[in-house]
Every structure is written in structure tokens, then in C-alpha cells.
Design a protein around this motif. Structure first.
Motif, PDB file in Angstrom:
ATOM      1  N   VAL A 165       0.751  -1.162   0.007  1.00 44.82           N
ATOM      2  CA  VAL A 165      -0.013   0.027  -0.049  1.00 44.82           C
ATOM      3  C   VAL A 165       0.931   1.398  -0.071  1.00 44.82           C
ATOM      4  CG1 VAL A 165      -1.958   1.277   1.295  1.00 44.82           C
ATOM      5  CG2 VAL A 165      -1.661  -1.419   1.422  1.00 44.82           C
ATOM      6  N   ASN A 166       0.656   2.298  -0.770  1.00 46.12           N
ATOM      7  CA  ASN A 166       1.419   3.370  -1.155  1.00 46.12           C
ATOM      8  C   ASN A 166       0.568   4.627  -0.637  1.00 46.12           C
ATOM      9  OD1 ASN A 166       3.493   5.327  -1.668  1.00 46.12           O
ATOM     10  ND2 ASN A 166       2.836   5.519  -3.699  1.00 46.12           N
ATOM     11  N   ILE A 167       0.898   5.334   0.173  1.00 45.20           N
ATOM     12  CA  ILE A 167       0.264   6.556   0.912  1.00 45.20           C
ATOM     13  C   ILE A 167       1.302   7.868   0.826  1.00 45.20           C
ATOM     14  CG2 ILE A 167      -1.008   7.486   2.796  1.00 45.20           C
ATOM     15  CD1 ILE A 167      -2.359   4.919   2.014  1.00 45.20           C
ATOM     16  N   SER A 168       0.755   8.882   0.118  1.00 46.72           N
ATOM     17  CA  SER A 168       1.167  10.041   0.366  1.00 46.72           C
ATOM     18  C   SER A 168       0.178  11.261   0.713  1.00 46.72           C
ATOM     19  CB  SER A 168       2.019  10.579  -0.833  1.00 46.72           C
ATOM     20  OG  SER A 168       1.023  10.745  -2.038  1.00 46.72           O
ATOM     21  N   LEU A 169       0.665  12.219   1.260  1.00 51.21           N
ATOM     22  CA  LEU A 169      -0.190  13.394   1.513  1.00 51.21           C
ATOM     23  C   LEU A 169       0.465  14.762   0.934  1.00 51.21           C
ATOM     24  CD1 LEU A 169      -2.374  14.561   3.595  1.00 51.21           C
ATOM     25  CD2 LEU A 169      -0.612  14.880   5.328  1.00 51.21           C
ATOM     26  N   THR A 170      -0.471  15.390   0.310  1.00 52.53           N
ATOM     27  CA  THR A 170      -0.056  16.731  -0.376  1.00 52.53           C
ATOM     28  C   THR A 170      -1.022  17.781   0.187  1.00 52.53           C
ATOM     29  OG1 THR A 170      -1.470  16.494  -2.308  1.00 52.53           O
ATOM     30  CG2 THR A 170       0.771  15.702  -2.355  1.00 52.53           C
ATOM     31  N   LYS A 171      -0.683  19.130   0.218  1.00 50.40           N
ATOM     32  CA  LYS A 171      -1.359  19.968   0.758  1.00 50.40           C
ATOM     33  C   LYS A 171      -1.314  21.499  -0.404  1.00 50.40           C
ATOM     34  CE  LYS A 171      -2.048  23.368   4.567  1.00 50.40           C
ATOM     35  NZ  LYS A 171      -1.700  23.675   5.856  1.00 50.40           N
ATOM     36  N   THR A 172      -2.536  21.762  -0.759  1.00 54.72           N
ATOM     37  CA  THR A 172      -2.826  22.746  -1.808  1.00 54.72           C
ATOM     38  C   THR A 172      -3.049  24.154  -1.047  1.00 54.72           C
ATOM     39  OG1 THR A 172      -3.669  21.186  -3.538  1.00 54.72           O
ATOM     40  CG2 THR A 172      -3.847  23.558  -3.923  1.00 54.72           C
ATOM     41  N   GLU A 173      -2.160  24.865  -1.297  1.00 58.54           N
ATOM     42  CA  GLU A 173      -2.344  26.453  -0.756  1.00 58.54           C
ATOM     43  C   GLU A 173      -2.049  27.471  -1.746  1.00 58.54           C
ATOM     44  OE1 GLU A 173      -0.999  26.761   3.658  1.00 58.54           O
ATOM     45  OE2 GLU A 173       0.700  25.984   2.599  1.00 58.54           O
TER      46      GLU A 173
END
Length: 152
Positions: free
Chosen positions: A67-75
Motif C-alpha cells: 500500500v502506498n500513501i502520500s499526503l499533499t497540501k494545496t495552498e
């Protein structure tokens, strides 16, 4: 003649319905939580080159996946690369047998993502429950998804 026309029409409807049933379903790979987006996927361990698997101590095999998980944030219209996060989760099969997922952090300079290896059976449907937090004090972003896995 009327019966023949009805038979042809019924056959045409049956073929159309079957064609709609056989259409592939769109597979979701993101979950949005305000400014944050969690990206996730599942792939066979054999997709990783042997040297990379060895470096991260990952076991490759026909019945193993990640399982591959990544977190991104858009600002302000700009989206980050993978951010450091706290990731946990579990998988369970149709018999409700649960398997905890142990995520390892992969840091590639500007991007961070998380991999969790697991073992599966051919044609197994797995239900994944995942929790991701931007930091240890943040409320977890929780989501679920299902995948059917096949040995290669």
C-alpha cells in the motif's frame, strides 16, 4: 413475425445490459480533506526493482503487495509534494480477518511517502481502513477503499 421481432429486441437488450455490466469501474486513488489530499494505491511487490527492495528491506513475491500513501497540501493554487505524516491502517478480507499494516517512511528529498507490505491470496478482495494525520496532534483523516488482488 411478431414473436421473432420480440426475440430479436429482447436479445439486443440483453446484450446491451451485459455490455454495461462489463464496463470497468473507475478506481479512486485520492481522498480530499480540505486543503489536504491523500493519494493511495496498491501494487505488486515485484514491481519494485530488486535493488530498491533490498535497500528498504522489502520482500518481493507473487503473493506480496504494498500500500502506498502520500499526503499533499494545496495552498494559494500550489500543491506540495508528499509531506511527512503519521500513517496507520489495516486490511481485512471478506472473512473479516484483519491484518495490521506497518508503514515505513520513504524520504526522497522533497517528497515523503509511506509503504506498507502485506501478503494476499489470489483473487482476494481486501478492504483497507487508513488513517493519515499531518502531524501527531492533528485529527486523523480516515478513509476506506477496496481492491481485488491477483497473483501474477
Amino acid at each position: 413475425m411478431k414473436k421473432l421481432l420480440q426475440s430479436i429486441l429482447l436479445s439486443l437488450v440483453a446484450v446491451t445490459v451485459q455490455a454495461q455490466i462489463d464496463q470497468p469501474k473507475e478506481i479512486s486513488t485520492t481522498a480530499k480533506f480540505g486543503d489536504y489530499t491523500v493519494h493511495y494505491n496498491v501494487f505488486h511487490s515485484t514491481d519494485i526493482p530488486a535493488k530498491v527492495a533490498e535497500a528498504y528491506k522489502l520482500v518481493r513475491g507473487r503473493d506480496r503487495a504494498l500500500v502506498n500513501i502520500s499526503l499533499t497540501k494545496t495552498e494559494n493554487g500550489s500543491t506540495s509534494l508528499g509531506l511527512p505524516a503519521v500513517v496507520s491502517g489495516a486490511s481485512k478480507n471478506l472473512m473479516q480477518q484483519k491484518q495490521a499494516l506497518k508503514f515505513i517512511e520513504i524520504n526522497e528529498g522533497d517528497a515523503t511517502y509511506y509503504l506498507a507490505p502485506f501478503v494476499f491470496n489470489n483473487e482476494e478482495v481486501l478492504h483497507f481502513d487508513i488513517q493519515v494525520s499531518a502531524d501527531e496532534n492533528a485529527k486523523p483523516m480516515t478513509f476506506t477503499f477496496n481492491r481485488t488482488l491477483y497473483t501474477e
